[in-house]
Design an enzyme around this catalytic site. Structure first.
Site, short mmCIF file in Angstrom:
data_model
loop_
_atom_site.label_atom_id
_atom_site.label_comp_id
_atom_site.label_asym_id
_atom_site.label_seq_id
_atom_site.Cartn_x
_atom_site.Cartn_y
_atom_site.Cartn_z
N PHE A 124 0.91 -1.09 0.04
CA PHE A 124 0.04 0.15 0.01
C PHE A 124 0.92 1.32 0.01
O PHE A 124 1.90 1.17 0.89
CB PHE A 124 -0.90 0.08 1.18
CG PHE A 124 -1.96 0.97 1.28
CD1 PHE A 124 -3.35 0.59 0.60
CD2 PHE A 124 -1.81 2.07 1.96
CE1 PHE A 124 -4.19 1.58 0.84
CE2 PHE A 124 -2.87 3.22 1.95
CZ PHE A 124 -3.99 3.04 1.47
N ASP A 193 1.97 -5.93 8.13
CA ASP A 193 0.71 -5.02 7.79
C ASP A 193 -0.44 -5.98 7.82
O ASP A 193 -0.61 -6.69 6.72
CB ASP A 193 1.01 -4.17 6.74
CG ASP A 193 -0.02 -3.02 6.61
OD1 ASP A 193 -1.28 -3.34 7.03
OD2 ASP A 193 0.10 -2.04 6.22
N TYR A 216 -10.67 0.33 11.01
CA TYR A 216 -11.98 0.80 10.32
C TYR A 216 -12.31 0.13 9.23
O TYR A 216 -13.49 0.37 8.64
CB TYR A 216 -11.47 2.41 9.98
CG TYR A 216 -10.64 2.71 9.28
CD1 TYR A 216 -10.26 2.48 7.80
CD2 TYR A 216 -9.35 3.37 9.90
CE1 TYR A 216 -9.09 2.75 7.08
CE2 TYR A 216 -7.96 3.76 9.18
CZ TYR A 216 -8.28 3.49 7.89
OH TYR A 216 -7.11 3.57 7.22
N LYS A 217 -11.45 -1.00 8.78
CA LYS A 217 -12.03 -1.77 7.80
C LYS A 217 -12.68 -3.19 8.12
O LYS A 217 -14.03 -2.76 8.58
CB LYS A 217 -10.76 -2.44 6.99
CG LYS A 217 -10.04 -1.06 6.29
CD LYS A 217 -8.45 -1.18 5.78
CE LYS A 217 -8.11 -0.10 5.06
NZ LYS A 217 -6.58 -0.13 4.57
N ARG A 364 -12.91 -3.26 -7.19
CA ARG A 364 -12.60 -4.08 -6.10
C ARG A 364 -13.72 -4.42 -5.47
O ARG A 364 -14.72 -3.42 -5.40
CB ARG A 364 -11.65 -3.31 -4.90
CG ARG A 364 -10.22 -3.70 -4.78
CD ARG A 364 -9.38 -2.91 -3.98
NE ARG A 364 -9.98 -1.98 -3.22
CZ ARG A 364 -9.52 -1.49 -1.95
NH1 ARG A 364 -8.26 -2.26 -1.68
NH2 ARG A 364 -10.01 -0.42 -1.25
C1 LIG Z 1 -5.88 1.04 4.80
C2 LIG Z 1 -4.59 0.94 4.58
C3 LIG Z 1 -3.77 1.95 5.39
C4 LIG Z 1 -4.12 3.12 5.88
O1 LIG Z 1 -3.37 3.74 6.50
P1 LIG Z 1 -3.77 5.02 7.44
O2 LIG Z 1 -2.55 5.61 8.17
O3 LIG Z 1 -4.76 4.25 8.34
O4 LIG Z 1 -4.54 6.05 6.37
C5 LIG Z 1 -2.38 1.52 5.33
N1 LIG Z 1 -1.95 0.59 4.85
C6 LIG Z 1 -2.58 -0.55 4.19
C7 LIG Z 1 -2.07 -1.90 3.67
C8 LIG Z 1 -4.14 -0.28 4.25
O5 LIG Z 1 -4.76 -1.34 3.45
#
Ligand SMILES: *Cc1c(COP(=O)(O)O)cnc(C)c1O
Length: 405
Positions: A124, A193, A216-217, A364
């Site tokens: 990400f 992660d 939050y997911k 997605r």
């Molecule tokens: C959703 C997501 C994030 C989000 O990072 P924030 O700091 O909460 O904005 C980071 N890494 C991955 C792999 C994600 O899926």
């Protein structure tokens, strides 16, 4: 499979009662629970109590009597079972990006003499950007190496490896235990992660050194709810928190001039917790205490497999599957490629089927087993077939780009 067969699967679904615990708008099939989970109805009352009773009446006393001060570790202890960790091993606060910074900085500093951080270009973007910023901050000859093939990228110069267990675009899922073992065999530390894993299936952090993710997911903690950070107990004494804010001090309310890190996981705190966000998360975690993650995984596999089968049989020539075909290699999302992915997704959303789009071509679809039904999957696939078959996406309204996709 027919719609009637899907209805029968819903009637026999051991998780079917959880759907009633969510606020979901009428006419919406929500396939974005991998981005922002739906709202558990219990959040409304819990946040109202926090505001009207705890904040309004207790004022600053709430830090003690409502346990706001302990929220980072209280919430951490409740997330721990979802990732195979124990009490005192997880702390909640900040955002995932900040948690990545803390974990990677700590991992690298535990490895004097090793100067390379392994990261994946498929990570990400924030994971990647944060590591770039860290390398700049560390200075010297620290550098990033991209993982193509893990075994050839690993060497005796590698300090730490950062990988997502589930790829945010394709939904491909890595074998955590196997990768961690390979990384350790090369003398490096492993940071996972878990953003697209937690709440989607059972996780075992196992031998991992650090792990982190957002709430939050799939956990449904609410927009901007705080992240979690796991540190293996073997690192609690020696690991340093580079963001050494006062909440990570051994005795914050002694207001000492000299910094002394707290023992245990609290040394990874930074500062005053985002209490109201944490309260919404705590209401969601009340629900997770009653959930069997093995049932979640079984239903997730069934839902994603059903979606792939239905979509491939009705619109196979228009779309290319971008997710692994083997269910064991998938997380809880399915992605397809389409040259006009953006207007296709806009046309779908206009018809009540909410997925999302990731440039340049990805459609997605996330599958949250607590509130999705088999009939929803059936109807979503039928709507997608209609949008593609009748080329409804060609309507010029769908070409205009919105800020958040
Ligand atoms: C959703 C997501 C994030 C989000 O990072 P924030 O700091 O909460 O904005 C980071 N890494 C991955 C792999 C994600 O899926």
């Amino acid at each position: 499979m027919t719609r009637e067969e899907c209805e029968a699967l819903d009637a026999a679904d051991p998780l079917r009662h959880f759907r009633d615990e969510f606020a979901l708008p009428d006419g919406v099939i929500y396939l974005v629970g991998n981005s922002l989970g739906a709202m558990p109805k219990a959040v409304t009352q819990r946040v109202a109590t926090a505001v009207n009773d705890e904040w309004a009446n207790r004022l600053v006393g709430g830090w003690n009597s409502a346990r706001w001060y302990n929220q980072p570790t209280d919430l951490g202890d409740r997330i721990a079972p979802l990732i195979g960790a124990g009490p005192g091993e997880v702390i909640v606060g900040d955002s995932t990006s900040v948690a990545i910074y803390k974990a990677m900085a700590a991992a690298v500093r535990l490895q004097p003499g090793r100067r390379v951080i392994l990261s994946d270009l498929a990570n990400f973007p924030t994971d990647r950007y944060i590591v770039e910023g860290l390398v700049k901050g560390l200075g010297g000859d620290y550098r990033i190496r991209d993982i193509g093939d893990l075994d050839s990228a690993l060497g005796d110069d590698v300090a730490a490896v950062l990988l997502s267990q589930v790829d945010y675009r394709t939904g491909a899922r890595r074998d955590m235990a196997a990768v961690t073992a390979r990384v350790h065999a090369a003398g490096a530390l492993m940071v996972w992660d878990l953003c697209h894993s937690v709440g989607a299936f059972p996780i075992e952090v196992g031998e991992a050194d650090f792990a982190l993710g957002c709430t939050y997911k799939f956990l449904n903690g609410g927009p901007g709810s705080p992240a979690f950070l796991y540190a293996a107990p073997r690192h609690h004494e020696s690991a340093e928190n580079i963001l050494s804010g006062w909440y990570s001090h051994a005795d914050p309310f002694a207001f000492e001039t000299a910094y002394r890190p707290a023992d245990g996981i609290r040394r990874f705190a930074v500062s005053t917790p985002h209490v109201l966000s944490g309260i919404a998360l705590s209401a969601a975690l009340d629900m997770w205490e009653r959930v069997d993650l093995h049932e979640v995984r079984a239903k997730s596999v069934a839902l994603t497999s059903l979606f792939i089968d239905l979509v491939e049989s009705s619109c196979g020539r228009d779309l290319t599957l971008a997710s692994p075909a083997a269910s064991g290699e998938r997380g809880s999302q399915v992605s397809f490629l389409h040259d006009n992915g953006y207007p296709v997704m806009r046309a779908l959303i206009d018809r009540g089927v909410h997925g999302d789009y990731r440039a340049p071509k990805l459609l997605r679809f996330g599958f949250a087993p607590l509130y999705l039904r088999y009939v929803d999957v059936y109807d979503a696939a039928a709507t997608l077939a209609e949008v593609l078959g009748k080329e409804l996406w060609r309507d010029e309204r769908y070409a205009e780009r919105l800020a958040v996709t």
